[in-house]
Every structure is written in C-alpha cells, then in structure tokens.
Design an enzyme around this catalytic site. Structure first.
Site, PDB file in Angstrom:
ATOM      1  N   GLY A 216       0.814  -1.354  -0.091  1.00 17.77           N
ATOM      2  CA  GLY A 216      -0.030   0.078   0.100  1.00 17.77           C
ATOM      3  C   GLY A 216       0.884   1.304  -0.247  1.00 17.77           C
ATOM      4  O   GLY A 216       2.156   1.244  -0.084  1.00 17.77           O
ATOM      5  N   PHE A 217       0.219   2.476   0.293  1.00 17.15           N
ATOM      6  CA  PHE A 217       0.907   3.552   0.176  1.00 17.15           C
ATOM      7  C   PHE A 217       1.949   3.836   1.284  1.00 17.15           C
ATOM      8  O   PHE A 217       3.361   3.859   0.987  1.00 17.15           O
ATOM      9  CB  PHE A 217      -0.102   4.789   0.278  1.00 17.15           C
ATOM     10  CG  PHE A 217       0.394   6.206   0.834  1.00 17.15           C
ATOM     11  CD1 PHE A 217       1.596   6.773  -0.017  1.00 17.15           C
ATOM     12  CD2 PHE A 217      -0.289   6.908   1.386  1.00 17.15           C
ATOM     13  CE1 PHE A 217       1.964   7.819   0.402  1.00 17.15           C
ATOM     14  CE2 PHE A 217       0.120   8.057   1.999  1.00 17.15           C
ATOM     15  CZ  PHE A 217       1.373   8.575   1.340  1.00 17.15           C
ATOM     16  N   ILE A 218       1.514   3.749   2.505  1.00 15.47           N
ATOM     17  CA  ILE A 218       2.741   4.034   3.461  1.00 15.47           C
ATOM     18  C   ILE A 218       3.518   2.891   3.642  1.00 15.47           C
ATOM     19  O   ILE A 218       4.785   2.848   3.509  1.00 15.47           O
ATOM     20  CB  ILE A 218       2.039   4.214   4.748  1.00 15.47           C
ATOM     21  CG1 ILE A 218       0.955   5.634   4.780  1.00 15.47           C
ATOM     22  CG2 ILE A 218       3.092   4.482   5.952  1.00 15.47           C
ATOM     23  CD1 ILE A 218       0.473   5.751   6.265  1.00 15.47           C
TER      24      ILE A 218
ATOM     25  N   ASN B 218      -2.957  -8.570   0.679  1.00 14.60           N
ATOM     26  CA  ASN B 218      -4.034  -9.111   0.104  1.00 14.60           C
ATOM     27  C   ASN B 218      -4.287  -8.573  -1.194  1.00 14.60           C
ATOM     28  O   ASN B 218      -4.992  -8.743  -1.991  1.00 14.60           O
ATOM     29  CB  ASN B 218      -5.163  -9.350   0.785  1.00 14.60           C
ATOM     30  CG  ASN B 218      -5.945  -8.033   1.004  1.00 14.60           C
ATOM     31  OD1 ASN B 218      -5.570  -7.009   0.746  1.00 14.60           O
ATOM     32  ND2 ASN B 218      -7.140  -8.220   1.816  1.00 14.60           N
TER      33      ASN B 218
ATOM     34  N   TYR C 123     -14.051   3.931  12.060  1.00 19.62           N
ATOM     35  CA  TYR C 123     -12.476   3.701  11.734  1.00 19.62           C
ATOM     36  C   TYR C 123     -11.570   3.789  12.826  1.00 19.62           C
ATOM     37  O   TYR C 123     -10.869   3.188  13.430  1.00 19.62           O
ATOM     38  CB  TYR C 123     -12.186   4.749  10.511  1.00 19.62           C
ATOM     39  CG  TYR C 123     -10.540   4.585  10.148  1.00 19.62           C
ATOM     40  CD1 TYR C 123      -9.942   3.620   9.682  1.00 19.62           C
ATOM     41  CD2 TYR C 123      -9.945   5.853  10.486  1.00 19.62           C
ATOM     42  CE1 TYR C 123      -8.560   3.693   9.349  1.00 19.62           C
ATOM     43  CE2 TYR C 123      -8.497   5.851  10.308  1.00 19.62           C
ATOM     44  CZ  TYR C 123      -7.779   4.977   9.652  1.00 19.62           C
ATOM     45  OH  TYR C 123      -6.463   4.993   9.389  1.00 19.62           O
TER      46      TYR C 123
ATOM     47  N   GLY D 127      -3.774  -2.459  -2.379  1.00 21.72           N
ATOM     48  CA  GLY D 127      -2.162  -2.414  -2.522  1.00 21.72           C
ATOM     49  C   GLY D 127      -1.509  -2.867  -4.057  1.00 21.72           C
ATOM     50  O   GLY D 127      -2.803  -3.499  -4.658  1.00 21.72           O
TER      51      GLY D 127
ATOM     52  N   ALA E 251       0.480   0.927  12.746  1.00 26.88           N
ATOM     53  CA  ALA E 251      -0.298   2.213  12.063  1.00 26.88           C
ATOM     54  C   ALA E 251      -1.600   2.510  12.679  1.00 26.88           C
ATOM     55  O   ALA E 251      -2.606   1.996  12.073  1.00 26.88           O
ATOM     56  CB  ALA E 251      -0.394   1.987  10.445  1.00 26.88           C
TER      57      ALA E 251
END
Ligand code: NAD
Length: 314
Positions: A10-12, A32, A142, A36, A115
């Site tokens: 993914g991004f980070i 998964n 979230y 990503g 995270a």
C-alpha cells in the site's frame, strides 16, 4: 534482521518497505492486494519477499511466519475513514490485528509497530492533542477500530511481554497515495478547472505530514522504544484549513479564478459523518526523542499536489 510489513504493497507500507530495505533489513511484504499494488514495490521487488495473503485468515498468516521473524510492522487495514461497512472495519482492523498478534505469540515474535491514527482522539478538546489526552472518544468506526487495536497491543505488551509501538499519524501525504483531500482536489480540477467541490464548509483544519517524515518517525519511535506499549503522535508542527489546501492545489496546477462550491457538509460543516473537524497533534513526545519533521503541512501538501498531478495527468 527479518521483518514483516503487513500492507506493504500500500501507500505508506511500500515507502516503509523501501526504507527498511535501504537500512539493511530482510523484508517480507504480507498483503492481500485489495488496495495495494505490486507496482508500488517496483524499486525493491528483487529484494523483498512478497507473501500474498489475508490477515483475516490465520492459515494465510502462517505463510509469513514460516521462517524466523524478528519484528512486524502492521500497516494493513481498511483505511476508509468515511462511514463504510461496520463489519469491514471489524474484520480488516480488529479481527485482523487479533489474528496477527496471535500468530506472533505462537511464533515467539514480540516486537510490533502499528499504524494507528489521529482519529482515535475524536473531537479532542485540547489542541494540539498530546498522546496522554484523557478522553479518547472516536467519532468514526475507523477511529474506534484503530483504538480497539491499540488496546489489544497494550494488553499483549502487558500480558505476553510484547514491545508494541502505535503511531498515531495525521494525514500522511505523498507519492502513491490513492485517497485523501489533495488527490481528490487534483482529480476534480483535472475534470473541471473552473469549479471545485469542497466537502463540508471548508473551515476544517488539520495537520498533514510528508510520507518520508512519517516513515522516519516510524523507525525512530520503534528504535527508541525499549519495551511495553507506547503511543506516539506523528504529524507536522502546524495545521491548515481545507480552503488553504484548495488554494495550494489551485496554485500548483497553475489555475486561477476557480469557484469553490461548498457542500456545507454535516453536523456543523464536517465533510462527512465522523469527520474530525479540527485535528492538530502535539508531536513533542517524539520530537523529544530526536525526530523532527522536515516539512510543515503547507510544504507537505504542496509536494503532494505536484506528485498527484504527475500521477493523474492524462
Ligand atoms: P493503503 O490502502 O494504501 O494500504 C493498506 C494496505 O493493506 C493495502 O496494500 C491493502 O491491500 C492491504 N490490506 C488491506 N486489508 C488487508 C487484509 N485483510 N490482509 C492483508 N492485507 C490487507 O492505505 P495507507 O494509506 O497506506 O494506510 C496504511 C496504514 O496507515 C493503515 O493502517 C491506515 O489505517 C494507516 N493510516 C493511514 C493514514 C494516511 O493518511 N494514509 C493516516 C493514519 C493512519
């Protein structure tokens, strides 16, 4: 040292994986590929081991622990901050984290970096908000799911001797980000350079942190923590309004005379239900340990707007 990065495509996670490779760690990416992309790892594909698997499946997780693992960076999640599906948040965040901690316990791995997010504070009455702010009341599913994960980490640290580090990130911006206000504005302005729809009333004021500053903070916090559970805020020293973000994006795109159309939002100008209107993190805890962001919110947003423009331009 062999480390697993969940959500490493993914991004980070991909920026973190790159940095860990540069620092000489053996990196296993567990993902998964729901959001990503393998392209995010292009620069390190020859060096990282990629395990395709889902954290909701304990048997998938076993694949990441087939060989010795020294530490886990847990960055996989359903990162959707808008209402979304409660079951998704439960399964991809809380159940996934539980499965991961159990796999770590079974395999004798006791070092985890998580995270987390500024949204665990909800509508904090103290700004900038310190880590020991007493009244954690998330207002989104979230944020609630991330705070639940932090609670699990704390319990595993105290019960099973884990070292558990939670990073409460502000809005992280930079190349490869697939969501967030900066990319959203660039995308909308590419469709229509005369008008920009802004969710809420535009006065929402938040902190933005440049991806490399966030990755540096992550390693710094991990290495500086001796044991037990510790949470650290990761943001920049200031915060800016959504209208200021729009102004920066408009300037970077070389536009003028753009009409801002505010949706008005919900509940006193929030962008969406559960949107924390004012977010500014007190970063002095990590700064006192020697980390310092190299960019303020304005600089981070400016660089991110340039990247998003390059990524989205036809
Ligand atoms: P992202 O969507 O780019 O990355 C999440 C990754 O996790 C993706 O590669 C996805 O395929 C993977 N994933 C999701 N569910 C999975 C599952 N069940 N099993 C295995 N892999 C799974 O998001 P991001 O912005 O890079 O966020 C990374 C982490 O940082 C997340 O935990 C997010 O909540 C947190 N965070 C992000 C920000 C931000 O501003 N981007 C701010 C605070 C916290």
């Amino acid at each position: 040292m062999r480390v697993v990065v969940t959500g490493g495509a993914g991004f980070i996670g991909s920026h973190l994986a790159e940095r860990l490779v540069r620092e000489g760690y053996s990196v296993v990416v567990f993902d998964n590929f729901s959001s990503g992309r393998i392209e995010n790892l292009l620069s390190v594909l020859d060096e990282v081991e990629v395990v395709r698997g889902d954290l909701r499946s304990p048997s998938d997780l076993e694949k990441a622990f087939e060989k010795r693992v020294d530490a886990v960076f847990h960055f996989a999640a359903n990162p959707e901050v808008r209402v979304g599906d409660p079951q998704e948040h439960f399964e991809n965040n809380i159940l996934a984290t539980h499965n991961l901690l159990e796999a770590m316990r079974r395999h004798g791995v006791r070092d985890v970096v998580f995270a987390s997010t500024s949204t665990v504070y909800g509508d904090a009455k103290v700004l900038p908000t310190p880590e020991d702010y007493g009244s954690m009341r998330p207002i989104s599913l979230y944020g609630a799911s991330k705070l639940s994960c932090e609670s699990l980490l704390s319990a595993y640290a105290h019960t099973f001797g884990f070292k558990a580090v939670a990073l409460r990130y502000a809005n992280v911006v930079g190349p490869r980000a697939k969501r967030g206000v900066v990319r959203d504005f660039v995308w909308k302005l590419l469709q229509n350079p005369r008008e920009l729809e802004i969710l809420g009333d535009g006065t929402q004021k938040k902190s933005y942190v440049w991806i490399e500053d966030a990755v540096e903070a992550t390693l710094h916090a991990w290495l500086a923590t001796q044991g037990g559970f510790e949470a650290y805020n990761v943001g920049s020293e200031d915060s800016i309004t959504v209208v200021e973000v729009a102004d920066i994006v408009v300037e970077v795109m070389g536009l003028s005379g753009v009409h801002y159309k505010f949706t008005g939002g919900v509940d006193g100008g929030r962008g969406w239900v559960g949107d924390v209107k004012y977010m500014h993190l007190d970063i002095s805890k990590l700064v006192s340990l020697g980390w310092k962001p190299k960019h303020n919110s304005r600089e981070a947003v400016r660089k991110a707007a340039k990247n998003a423009l390059e990524e989205l331009k036809p």
